[in-house]
Design a protein around this motif. Structure first.
Motif, PDB file in Angstrom:
ATOM      1  N   LEU A 134       0.667  -0.852   0.294  1.00 42.66           N
ATOM      2  CA  LEU A 134       0.094   0.082   0.126  1.00 42.66           C
ATOM      3  C   LEU A 134       1.450   1.122   0.298  1.00 42.66           C
ATOM      4  O   LEU A 134       1.543   1.357   0.806  1.00 42.66           O
ATOM      5  CB  LEU A 134      -1.237  -0.097   1.424  1.00 42.66           C
ATOM      6  N   TYR A 155     -10.318   1.323   1.341  1.00 50.20           N
ATOM      7  CA  TYR A 155      -8.874   1.548   1.380  1.00 50.20           C
ATOM      8  C   TYR A 155      -8.338   2.234   3.181  1.00 50.20           C
ATOM      9  O   TYR A 155      -8.079   1.965   3.716  1.00 50.20           O
ATOM     10  CB  TYR A 155      -8.863   2.888  -0.018  1.00 50.20           C
ATOM     11  N   SER A 159      -6.020   0.155   4.833  1.00 51.89           N
ATOM     12  CA  SER A 159      -4.833   1.430   4.975  1.00 51.89           C
ATOM     13  C   SER A 159      -5.009   1.334   7.300  1.00 51.89           C
ATOM     14  O   SER A 159      -3.786   1.254   7.364  1.00 51.89           O
ATOM     15  CB  SER A 159      -5.132   3.155   5.024  1.00 51.89           C
TER      16      SER A 159
END
Length: 233
Positions: A134, A155, A159
């Protein structure tokens, strides 16, 4: 990741919030020191952007109160370019970094990324978990060299888990850090997004720890974390 912007100039506040949301963060906002202090003390933010010249309660006082209350949230202060004394006062009060006005929004984004990396023990802009990479700068996720398209919610979830790799993250913590203060805290959407994320990634990197939450194993050399709980298949 969930952030708080405390800035009384409404146009600048809006610009900051728009830029940060565009970068994938969930952002709450405040327009004076009293409101900023209340939110900072009662909500679990990952970082705070704090202007020094605020009405009702100035930014230095807000920061001092947060630190006195034991809050260790990373704080980026906004200062006037010609007021070096504000920077010194900010650091002495517990600030982690500063940006001088006027500033480029990219600098704010870069400094926020750096604050979040340092707070979670990462040294580079790229987070790695097995075959998953990432890029926090580009907001890009790659699995085995192939780019994966994720929604903003997916996302943010990935994350947060990758920033906290090696540590079990509860469902309630995810809700608190992935949604703003108006989100329905009783929602079951975390489980839904985890399921969708696993399907898109196509690899088993997110583990369900029964009764505890979720875990991504730490694979970077500078990360270590707890290994506890019974795993579900």
């Amino acid at each position: 990741m969930r952030l708080l912007v405390v800035e009384d100039e409404r146009d600048l506040n809006r610009q900051l919030v728009t830029a940060l949301e565009g970068a994938g963060y969930v952002v709450d906002r405040a327009f004076d020191g009293e409101e900023g202090l209340f939110l900072g003390e009662t909500e679990p933010y990952d970082a705070i952007v704090l202007d020094i010249g605020l009405p009702k309660k100035d930014g230095i006082s807000v920061l001092e109160s947060l630190r006195a209350a034991g809050k260790i949230t990373p704080v980026l202060i906004l200062t006037a370019r010609d007021r070096w004394s504000d920077k010194v006062r900010g650091f002495d009060a517990g600030a982690d970094d500063y940006v001088a006005k006027p500033f480029h929004m990219e600098e704010v984004l870069a400094r926020i990324r750096a604050l979040l990396r340092r707070a979670t023990g990462h040294a580079t802009v790229e987070l790695v978990a097995g075959p998953v990479r990432l890029d926090t700068r580009a907001g890009r996720v790659v699995v085995d060299g192939n780019a994966i398209k994720l929604t903003s919610h997916e996302y943010r979830l990935l994350s947060y888990l990758m920033h906290h790799a090696g540590r079990i993250v509860s469902r309630s913590e995810l809700v608190e850090h992935l949604y703003d203060q108006d989100f329905d805290r009783d929602s079951n959407t975390i489980e839904v997004f985890v399921g969708r994320l696993r399907k898109k990634l196509g690899v088993e990197v997110i583990q369900t720890m029964r009764g505890l939450g979720y875990l991504i194993e730490a694979t970077e050399p500078n990360r270590e974390g707890p290994r506890a709980g019974k795993r579900e298949p």
